[in-house]
Design a protein around this motif. Structure first.
Motif, PDB file in Angstrom:
ATOM      1  N   ILE A  51      55.546  18.229  79.250  1.00  0.00           N
ATOM      2  CA  ILE A  51      55.081  18.715  77.737  1.00  0.00           C
ATOM      3  C   ILE A  51      53.540  19.580  77.839  1.00  0.00           C
ATOM      4  O   ILE A  51      53.002  19.357  78.566  1.00  0.00           O
ATOM      5  N   ASP A  52      53.979  20.873  77.173  1.00  0.00           N
ATOM      6  CA  ASP A  52      53.340  21.632  76.583  1.00  0.00           C
ATOM      7  C   ASP A  52      53.132  21.414  75.269  1.00  0.00           C
ATOM      8  O   ASP A  52      54.073  22.128  74.182  1.00  0.00           O
ATOM      9  N   GLU A  54      52.603  23.197  71.572  1.00  0.00           N
ATOM     10  CA  GLU A  54      52.364  24.067  71.043  1.00  0.00           C
ATOM     11  C   GLU A  54      51.685  24.281  69.527  1.00  0.00           C
ATOM     12  O   GLU A  54      51.865  23.067  69.046  1.00  0.00           O
ATOM     13  N   ALA A  57      54.965  23.055  67.621  1.00  0.00           N
ATOM     14  CA  ALA A  57      56.341  22.389  69.076  1.00  0.00           C
ATOM     15  C   ALA A  57      55.795  21.438  70.033  1.00  0.00           C
ATOM     16  O   ALA A  57      54.465  22.117  70.432  1.00  0.00           O
ATOM     17  N   ASP A  59      57.140  20.990  73.096  1.00  0.00           N
ATOM     18  CA  ASP A  59      57.902  21.844  74.349  1.00  0.00           C
ATOM     19  C   ASP A  59      57.776  20.885  75.410  1.00  0.00           C
ATOM     20  O   ASP A  59      57.404  20.494  76.448  1.00  0.00           O
ATOM     21  N   GLU A  61      59.666  20.805  79.037  1.00  0.00           N
ATOM     22  CA  GLU A  61      59.952  21.311  80.256  1.00  0.00           C
ATOM     23  C   GLU A  61      60.183  20.776  81.329  1.00  0.00           C
ATOM     24  O   GLU A  61      60.821  21.319  82.653  1.00  0.00           O
ATOM     25  N   ASP A  89      65.027  21.485  69.208  1.00  0.00           N
ATOM     26  CA  ASP A  89      65.524  23.002  68.876  1.00  0.00           C
ATOM     27  C   ASP A  89      66.094  22.653  67.348  1.00  0.00           C
ATOM     28  O   ASP A  89      66.295  23.949  67.565  1.00  0.00           O
ATOM     29  N   THR A 120      66.700  19.772  81.112  1.00  0.00           N
ATOM     30  CA  THR A 120      66.430  21.169  81.046  1.00  0.00           C
ATOM     31  C   THR A 120      67.381  21.758  82.260  1.00  0.00           C
ATOM     32  O   THR A 120      67.445  21.124  83.145  1.00  0.00           O
ATOM     33  N   GLU A 125      64.662  26.223  81.270  1.00  0.00           N
ATOM     34  CA  GLU A 125      65.301  26.007  80.202  1.00  0.00           C
ATOM     35  C   GLU A 125      64.003  25.135  79.947  1.00  0.00           C
ATOM     36  O   GLU A 125      63.945  23.804  80.605  1.00  0.00           O
ATOM     37  N   GLN A 126      63.471  25.747  78.188  1.00  0.00           N
ATOM     38  CA  GLN A 126      62.195  24.058  77.505  1.00  0.00           C
ATOM     39  C   GLN A 126      63.357  23.944  76.194  1.00  0.00           C
ATOM     40  O   GLN A 126      64.071  24.772  75.702  1.00  0.00           O
ATOM     41  N   HIS A 127      62.984  22.954  75.488  1.00  0.00           N
ATOM     42  CA  HIS A 127      63.184  21.790  74.415  1.00  0.00           C
ATOM     43  C   HIS A 127      62.321  21.698  73.602  1.00  0.00           C
ATOM     44  O   HIS A 127      61.377  21.898  74.271  1.00  0.00           O
ATOM     45  N   ARG A 128      62.016  22.174  72.135  1.00  0.00           N
ATOM     46  CA  ARG A 128      61.158  22.267  71.353  1.00  0.00           C
ATOM     47  C   ARG A 128      61.321  20.630  70.338  1.00  0.00           C
ATOM     48  O   ARG A 128      62.196  21.108  69.585  1.00  0.00           O
TER      49      ARG A 128
END
Length: 154
Positions: A51-52, A54, A57, A59, A61, A89, A120, A125-128
């Motif tokens: 998890i990232d 932002e 959002a 993200d 990963e 997304d 992913t 590919e990442q989802h938000r």
């Protein structure tokens, strides 16, 4: 930038955040033009690599099962109906939609959450996940606080 020694594969992925910077909900922020909330003025927890966080959002990963939670404190300046939801997304997740009627003044608390499997592809590919709030075209006010978390369950 400070080193985050917990941001590696040996730690459970989790983020906890809050934002106390006021965000304004206008009559033009309807379902077709929702207010996407800025999530971060402070980060409480940020561990693991899946998890990232932002500014607006969460993200994702790495593939897995995730629990995502968010809440807001809303102060109204005009009566109407507000809706809060999580997005994935950019698409509103129907199970997270929370609708509240607000008066001309006052403060309310709204919370929502979901548990979702996110896939992913090869970590390319990442989802938000995001948080949106919108008006029925009459309600206005301010989001005085947004907070929440995301945890990779499996």
């Amino acid at each position: 930038m400070a080193c985050n020694k917990y941001k590696n594969k040996n730690y459970k992925s989790a983020v906890e955040f809050y934002n106390t910077v006021t965000q304004t909900l206008a009559t033009t922020n309807t379902a077709t033009n929702p207010l996407t909330l800025n999530l971060v003025s402070s980060t409480v927890t940020n561990t693991g690599v899946a998890i990232d966080l932002e500014p607006s959002a969460i993200d994702i990963e790495c593939s897995g099962l995730y629990r995502v939670y968010a809440d807001i404190e809303f102060t109204s300046t005009a009566a109407g109906i507000i809706t809060m939801a999580l997005t994935l997304d950019g698409v509103v997740l129907p199970e997270t939609i929370k609708v509240r009627t607000v008066g001309t003044t006052g403060s309310i608390f709204v919370a929502t959450e979901t548990i979702r499997r996110v896939q992913t592809c090869c970590a390319l590919e990442q989802h938000r996940f995001g948080v949106v709030v919108y008006s029925d075209g009459a309600a206005t006010g301010t989001i005085d606080r947004v907070s929440g978390n995301a945890v990779k369950l499996a």
